[in-house]
Motif scaffolding. Structure first.
Motif, short mmCIF file in Angstrom:
data_model
loop_
_atom_site.label_atom_id
_atom_site.label_comp_id
_atom_site.label_asym_id
_atom_site.label_seq_id
_atom_site.Cartn_x
_atom_site.Cartn_y
_atom_site.Cartn_z
N ALA A 212 40.47 37.19 48.28
CA ALA A 212 40.21 38.17 47.22
C ALA A 212 38.79 37.99 46.70
CB ALA A 212 41.21 38.01 46.08
N CYS B 57 35.66 39.62 43.65
CA CYS B 57 35.28 40.49 42.55
C CYS B 57 33.80 40.33 42.30
CB CYS B 57 36.09 40.20 41.28
SG CYS B 57 35.93 38.53 40.64
N ALA C 173 38.48 44.95 38.21
CA ALA C 173 39.59 44.21 38.80
C ALA C 173 39.19 43.59 40.14
CB ALA C 173 40.77 45.14 39.02
N SER D 237 39.88 42.48 44.04
CA SER D 237 40.59 43.20 45.10
C SER D 237 40.76 42.30 46.31
CB SER D 237 39.82 44.46 45.51
OG SER D 237 38.53 44.13 45.98
N ILE E 203 53.19 42.79 40.11
CA ILE E 203 51.89 43.25 39.65
C ILE E 203 51.76 43.13 38.13
CG2 ILE E 203 50.35 45.23 39.52
CD1 ILE E 203 50.44 44.14 42.28
N ASN F 117 48.74 41.28 36.24
CA ASN F 117 47.83 41.99 35.35
C ASN F 117 47.83 41.40 33.95
OD1 ASN F 117 46.69 43.77 37.17
ND2 ASN F 117 48.29 45.31 36.90
N VAL G 223 44.67 45.26 38.28
CA VAL G 223 44.70 45.78 39.64
C VAL G 223 45.66 46.97 39.67
CG1 VAL G 223 44.22 43.50 40.64
CG2 VAL G 223 46.59 44.24 40.36
N SER H 115 48.48 37.14 44.91
CA SER H 115 48.27 37.06 43.46
C SER H 115 47.46 35.82 43.10
CB SER H 115 49.62 37.07 42.73
OG SER H 115 50.40 35.95 43.06
N LEU I 275 43.80 36.71 43.94
CA LEU I 275 43.26 37.70 43.02
C LEU I 275 42.96 37.09 41.66
CD1 LEU I 275 45.63 40.62 44.03
CD2 LEU I 275 43.12 40.72 44.17
#
Length: 289
Positions: free
Chosen positions: A28, A30, A36, A38, A224, A228, A239, A250, A253
């Motif tokens: 992941a 950013c 967010a 990804s 999710i 979040n 996300v 997860s 991320l």
């Protein structure tokens, strides 16, 4: 660390499992700000060689965190493998030794190393095979892992290859990758941060989960909404989507967002226990003070 040192933050959930491709690997990323994180190549089943190639081609000035142990305990016994004449003097020599002994193992596996007549004495392996030099309990820990315990974490020894919480296989396969990065990308703290370009660090996804408000023992996020909620604590936007998510994705991320939120903190780059000797032999987990 200057706030603008890095232009991209990457977290890689690694796997030491057998096989050409690993569902346990997730990557992941950013960028600075609050957007967010990804997944890189969502839906792709990564091989360890895929990850190596992607990291080497990653955009400049990326902070790249690998969730693996890049070394083994050294300070407690004055050696990685006390009693073995070929015990390496430092971590980079350890990477080279693991890679040399596993030269015939495909997919950056490390089976030949843990089956080696001398090395095997220091590991706890499947089938009740615990080496006579493994130690007791959870096994030997690095200095950074003792510091993790002091901060409320529950690290396992990189010498343990048994059970769901084992990290030894990830560590040993990771050393083969790190050996291939040596001289091509700096790996902190074995290499000093050159102040420019990309840099690789060791991460521990449970630290990110803790800092994002996840309760101890419940660091894994499998939907999710939970992810979040944790991202929001770190100042990150959510996300997209709803429903289930695998915990490897997860973890990656959330930890990418955590790296973005913490890379500027000088104290994380200069923990008091990180001496030059520890930096050369055992390394350090970024985020542990």
């Amino acid at each position: 660390m200057a706030p603008d040192r890095f232009a991209r933050f990457v977290a890689i959930d690694w796997s030491g499992a057998v096989g050409a491709r690993q569902r346990g690997i997730a990557v992941a990323e950013c960028t600075p700000g609050t957007a967010a994180p990804s997944l890189v190549r969502p839906g792709h089943i990564w091989s360890r060689h895929d990850v190596l190639e992607w990291v080497l081609a990653a955009p400049a000035a990326s902070l790249i965190g690998f969730d693996l142990g890049p070394s083994l305990p050294f300070r407690d016994a004055g050696a990685f493998f006390p009693g073995w004449d070929d015990s390496p003097p430092d971590a980079k020599a350890l990477w080279a030794l693991v890679d040399r002994l596993c030269a015939e193992d495909p997919h950056l596996a490390a089976t030949s190393f843990v089956d080696h007549v001398e090395a095997s004495r220091h590991f706890r392996r499947h089938g009740g095979r615990t080496g006579d030099r493994f130690g007791t309990g959870r096994g030997r820990l690095r200095v950074t892992e003792h510091a993790q315990r002091a901060q409320g974490m529950s690290p396992y020894s990189n010498m343990n290859l048994v059970g769901a919480a084992q990290v030894g296989k990830s560590s040993l396969t990771g050393m083969r990758l790190l050996h291939r990065l040596d001289g091509r990308l700096p790996v902190w703290p074995f290499d000093a941060d050159p102040g420019h370009g990309s840099l690789v660090v060791e991460i521990y996804t449970s630290i990110a989960a803790r800092d994002a408000g996840r309760p101890k023992g419940r660091s894994k996020m499998r939907d999710i909404a939970a992810l979040n909620a944790a991202l929001a604590v770190l100042g990150s936007e959510a996300v997209p989507g709803t429903g289930e998510i695998d915990d490897h994705s997860s973890d990656a991320l959330l930890t990418a967002a955590w790296l973005r939120a913490n890379a500027h903190r000088a104290e994380l780059w200069h923990p008091p226990a990180l001496t030059p000797a520890i930096a050369a032999t055992e390394g350090w987990t970024f985020g542990v003070t």
